[in-house]
Design a protein around this motif. Sequence first.
Motif, mmCIF file in Angstrom:
data_model
loop_
_atom_site.group_PDB
_atom_site.id
_atom_site.type_symbol
_atom_site.label_atom_id
_atom_site.label_comp_id
_atom_site.label_asym_id
_atom_site.label_seq_id
_atom_site.Cartn_x
_atom_site.Cartn_y
_atom_site.Cartn_z
ATOM 1 N N VAL A 295 61.989 -33.274 87.901
ATOM 2 C CA VAL A 295 60.703 -32.974 87.542
ATOM 3 C C VAL A 295 60.333 -31.435 87.470
ATOM 4 O O VAL A 295 59.622 -30.784 86.650
ATOM 5 C CB VAL A 295 59.738 -33.702 88.055
ATOM 6 N N ALA A 296 60.769 -30.899 88.428
ATOM 7 C CA ALA A 296 60.371 -29.407 88.824
ATOM 8 C C ALA A 296 61.096 -28.742 87.682
ATOM 9 O O ALA A 296 60.719 -27.643 87.449
ATOM 10 C CB ALA A 296 60.847 -29.247 90.298
ATOM 11 N N SER A 297 62.436 -28.985 87.453
ATOM 12 C CA SER A 297 62.958 -27.940 86.708
ATOM 13 C C SER A 297 62.732 -28.260 85.010
ATOM 14 O O SER A 297 62.594 -27.056 84.273
ATOM 15 C CB SER A 297 64.572 -28.199 86.889
ATOM 16 N N ALA A 298 62.096 -29.554 84.888
ATOM 17 C CA ALA A 298 61.860 -29.526 83.236
ATOM 18 C C ALA A 298 60.131 -29.354 83.357
ATOM 19 O O ALA A 298 59.459 -29.920 84.033
ATOM 20 C CB ALA A 298 62.166 -30.947 82.838
ATOM 21 N N GLN A 299 59.756 -28.542 82.586
ATOM 22 C CA GLN A 299 58.539 -28.035 82.354
ATOM 23 C C GLN A 299 57.773 -28.754 81.101
ATOM 24 O O GLN A 299 58.490 -28.524 80.114
ATOM 25 C CB GLN A 299 58.525 -26.616 82.160
ATOM 26 N N THR A 300 56.504 -29.243 81.465
ATOM 27 C CA THR A 300 56.235 -30.333 80.371
ATOM 28 C C THR A 300 54.941 -29.915 79.948
ATOM 29 O O THR A 300 54.019 -29.580 80.887
ATOM 30 C CB THR A 300 56.102 -31.778 80.645
ATOM 31 N N ILE A 301 55.062 -29.271 78.737
ATOM 32 C CA ILE A 301 53.409 -28.840 78.026
ATOM 33 C C ILE A 301 52.750 -30.005 77.507
ATOM 34 O O ILE A 301 53.308 -30.738 76.757
ATOM 35 C CB ILE A 301 53.652 -27.815 76.913
ATOM 36 N N GLU B 73 61.686 -29.571 63.675
ATOM 37 C CA GLU B 73 62.358 -28.440 63.186
ATOM 38 C C GLU B 73 62.593 -27.324 63.931
ATOM 39 O O GLU B 73 63.420 -26.622 63.711
ATOM 40 C CB GLU B 73 61.650 -28.116 61.729
ATOM 41 N N HIS B 74 61.951 -27.055 64.826
ATOM 42 C CA HIS B 74 62.034 -25.905 65.694
ATOM 43 C C HIS B 74 62.274 -26.219 67.201
ATOM 44 O O HIS B 74 61.994 -25.469 67.852
ATOM 45 C CB HIS B 74 60.603 -24.932 65.514
ATOM 46 N N ALA B 75 62.785 -27.444 67.516
ATOM 47 C CA ALA B 75 62.781 -27.938 68.924
ATOM 48 C C ALA B 75 63.854 -26.832 69.591
ATOM 49 O O ALA B 75 63.634 -26.623 70.733
ATOM 50 C CB ALA B 75 63.444 -28.951 68.756
ATOM 51 N N ASN B 76 64.736 -26.170 68.862
ATOM 52 C CA ASN B 76 65.875 -25.355 69.337
ATOM 53 C C ASN B 76 65.054 -24.060 69.990
ATOM 54 O O ASN B 76 65.883 -23.271 70.831
ATOM 55 C CB ASN B 76 67.033 -25.240 68.676
ATOM 56 N N GLU B 77 63.939 -23.725 69.506
ATOM 57 C CA GLU B 77 63.134 -22.630 69.887
ATOM 58 C C GLU B 77 62.459 -22.550 71.094
ATOM 59 O O GLU B 77 62.235 -21.531 71.839
ATOM 60 C CB GLU B 77 62.471 -22.100 68.808
ATOM 61 N N TYR C 234 54.521 -20.682 69.181
ATOM 62 C CA TYR C 234 54.731 -19.120 69.785
ATOM 63 C C TYR C 234 54.065 -18.852 70.881
ATOM 64 O O TYR C 234 54.729 -17.974 71.655
ATOM 65 C CB TYR C 234 53.569 -18.419 68.404
ATOM 66 N N ALA C 235 52.856 -19.240 71.341
ATOM 67 C CA ALA C 235 52.285 -19.301 72.645
ATOM 68 C C ALA C 235 53.463 -19.475 73.637
ATOM 69 O O ALA C 235 53.304 -19.093 74.996
ATOM 70 C CB ALA C 235 51.065 -19.896 72.791
ATOM 71 N N ILE C 236 54.093 -20.827 73.487
ATOM 72 C CA ILE C 236 54.797 -21.419 74.761
ATOM 73 C C ILE C 236 56.139 -20.352 74.719
ATOM 74 O O ILE C 236 56.240 -20.026 75.852
ATOM 75 C CB ILE C 236 55.428 -22.674 74.066
ATOM 76 N N LYS C 237 56.675 -20.034 73.700
ATOM 77 C CA LYS C 237 57.992 -19.062 73.667
ATOM 78 C C LYS C 237 57.508 -17.629 74.448
ATOM 79 O O LYS C 237 58.183 -17.463 75.211
ATOM 80 C CB LYS C 237 58.347 -18.647 72.087
ATOM 81 N N GLU C 238 56.265 -17.352 74.110
ATOM 82 C CA GLU C 238 56.076 -15.899 74.608
ATOM 83 C C GLU C 238 55.830 -16.048 76.062
ATOM 84 O O GLU C 238 55.946 -14.934 76.584
ATOM 85 C CB GLU C 238 54.698 -15.102 73.718
ATOM 86 N N GLN C 239 55.350 -17.173 76.432
ATOM 87 C CA GLN C 239 54.986 -17.267 77.789
ATOM 88 C C GLN C 239 56.157 -17.849 78.771
ATOM 89 O O GLN C 239 56.158 -18.505 79.645
ATOM 90 C CB GLN C 239 53.671 -17.879 78.094
ATOM 91 N N ASN C 240 57.326 -18.096 78.000
ATOM 92 C CA ASN C 240 58.395 -18.856 78.526
ATOM 93 C C ASN C 240 57.836 -20.199 79.159
ATOM 94 O O ASN C 240 58.600 -20.491 80.294
ATOM 95 C CB ASN C 240 58.822 -17.880 79.549
ATOM 96 N N GLY C 241 57.394 -21.045 78.470
ATOM 97 C CA GLY C 241 56.721 -22.093 78.803
ATOM 98 C C GLY C 241 55.633 -22.158 80.001
ATOM 99 O O GLY C 241 55.316 -23.604 80.282
ATOM 100 N N LYS C 242 55.302 -21.142 80.529
ATOM 101 C CA LYS C 242 54.437 -21.400 81.568
ATOM 102 C C LYS C 242 52.825 -20.812 80.872
ATOM 103 O O LYS C 242 52.671 -19.662 80.819
ATOM 104 C CB LYS C 242 54.505 -20.468 82.894
ATOM 105 N N PRO D 2 64.395 -22.796 77.586
ATOM 106 C CA PRO D 2 65.258 -23.959 78.305
ATOM 107 C C PRO D 2 64.576 -24.737 79.032
ATOM 108 O O PRO D 2 63.666 -24.095 79.928
ATOM 109 C CB PRO D 2 66.237 -22.907 78.735
ATOM 110 N N GLY D 3 64.548 -25.872 79.540
ATOM 111 C CA GLY D 3 63.791 -26.738 80.096
ATOM 112 C C GLY D 3 62.532 -27.050 80.005
ATOM 113 O O GLY D 3 61.687 -27.706 80.726
ATOM 114 N N VAL D 4 61.888 -26.478 78.678
ATOM 115 C CA VAL D 4 60.811 -26.747 78.335
ATOM 116 C C VAL D 4 60.485 -27.909 77.555
ATOM 117 O O VAL D 4 61.249 -27.874 76.356
ATOM 118 C CB VAL D 4 59.859 -25.477 77.900
ATOM 119 N N ASN D 5 59.652 -28.884 77.625
ATOM 120 C CA ASN D 5 59.350 -29.891 76.482
ATOM 121 C C ASN D 5 57.904 -30.058 76.402
ATOM 122 O O ASN D 5 57.098 -29.598 77.147
ATOM 123 C CB ASN D 5 60.351 -31.284 76.598
ATOM 124 N N VAL D 6 57.580 -30.470 75.271
ATOM 125 C CA VAL D 6 56.156 -30.690 74.817
ATOM 126 C C VAL D 6 55.782 -32.241 74.711
ATOM 127 O O VAL D 6 56.798 -33.108 74.068
ATOM 128 C CB VAL D 6 56.148 -30.228 73.352
#
Length: 396
Positions: free
Chosen positions: A21-27, A56-60, A318-326, A63-67
Motif C-alpha cells: 500500500v505504501a509503495s503504490a500511490q492511489t489518486i 489510452e495514457h496509462a503508461n504515462e 498532467y497535474a499527476i505527472k508534473e507532481q510525480n503522483g503526490k 511508476p507506482g501511481v494509480n487512479v
Amino acid sequence: MRKAKPAALAAALGLALAAGVASAQTIKIGFITSYSGLNGNLGPYMERGARLYLKEHANELPPGVNVEFLIRDDTGPNPDKAKQLAQELIVRDKVNLLAGVIFTPNAMAIAPLATEAKVPFIIMNAGTAVITTRSPYIARLSFTLWQSCYPLGQWGAKRFKRVYTMVSDFGPGHDCEDAIVRAIKESGGEVAGTVRVPLVNPDFVPYMQRVKDAKPDALAVFIPAGKTATAVLKAFGDLGLANSGVKLIGPGDVTTDEELQNMGDAALGVLTVHHYSAAADRPANKAFVAAWKRDYGANETPNFVAVGGWDGMAAIMYAIKEQNGKLDPDRTMDLLKNFKDPNSPRGPISLDPATRDIVQNEYLREVRRVGGKLVNVELETVGTAVKDPWKELNKK
Ligand code: PHB
C-alpha cells in the motif's frame, strides 16, 4: 511454537500488505455525474470519456501511481444531492480531486466545499459562466454557453432578420439567451421574442406554436443535451415550423451527437455553433472516435460530454505527472491554469490562467445525412481560441 506460526504468518502478511500500500500511490477522484433523472444517459458518456483517456495514457502515469474513480450518481439537476455526495467524498473517502458534473446547480452547490476543503474540482460539463468564479479550486474543461451562444448570435444576425430565442429556465439557458440577445442587438438585428421553458418535463408544443405565430426567420434553442433535445426536434417537426420558413439554430446541445439518430429528418439542416462534433475529421478526433467504438461498441458515438470527460482527465493526468503522483491542491491549481493540449479531439485547447476556464475553437455545423447516418458536419470555424465572452465583456 505451533500456535505462534499462523500469527507470525499473519503479521508478515500484514507487513507485506502495508508495504504494498505504501509503495503504490492511489489518486482518488470523486466523480459526481448524472446516471438517473433528467437526461441521466449523459453521465455514462462523461465517465467513459474519462476512463478512455486514462486507459489510452496509462503508461504515462508515474511508476507506482494509480487512479481510482469513486463514481457517484447525483440523480440529475439536484444540488442538495450533489452537495451531500461531495461532502462524503471529501470527508469520508478523502478524495484528492472532485470531477464531473453535468448540471450547473450541482456545480454551484459543490463549489464552496471545494474551497473550504481545498480540493481541486475539475468540471467536465456544467457550463454557466459564473461557476468558475465561485471557487479558486475549480478548473473547467468543458465550455461555457456564452462561448457558443455569443458567436451564434453574431453569425445569426448576419443571416437572419428576426431571431426568436427559446431556452431552458436555469443558469445555462439564461446565459445563452443573454449572449444571443446581446450579440443580435450589437449587430443591429432584431430579437423577435424570447421565451423560457421549464427545465424538467416541458411540453414544447405550446411554446413552438407561439414561435410559429411570431413568424421569425430563425428560432435559437438551448436545452440540456440528451432526450430533451429530441423532444425539441419532435415538437419543431410536428408543428411544421421548418415548412413555414423558420430555421432552427442553437448551441450544439440541441443536436447533441448521441441523439441525432433518434431525432430523424426533423434534424436535417439544423445549424449550430459548438466546440465538438463526433463527425469532425481532425486526426485526433478520428483516433478518439475509433478508440470509443473499439471499447464501447461499433454503434456507439461519443458526444461533447464524452470529450469533456476525456479532456478533463487529460488535465488531471498532467497535474499527476508534473507532481510525480503526490498531489498538492494549490500546486495542482497552478498547473491546471497552464494546461494546454494542441491535439484534443475538439482541436487545440488550453485553460485561461486568469479564469481557469477553457479556451477553444467554435465551429459552425449543419446536420446532414452522411453514409445513411445523421451527423453534425463542421462547415467553418467561427471563433478561434475563444475565451469565455461573459468574462471578457465583464472585465473590470
Ligand atoms: C448545465 O447545467 O450547465 C448544462 C447541462 C446540459 C447541457 C449544457 C449545460 O447540455
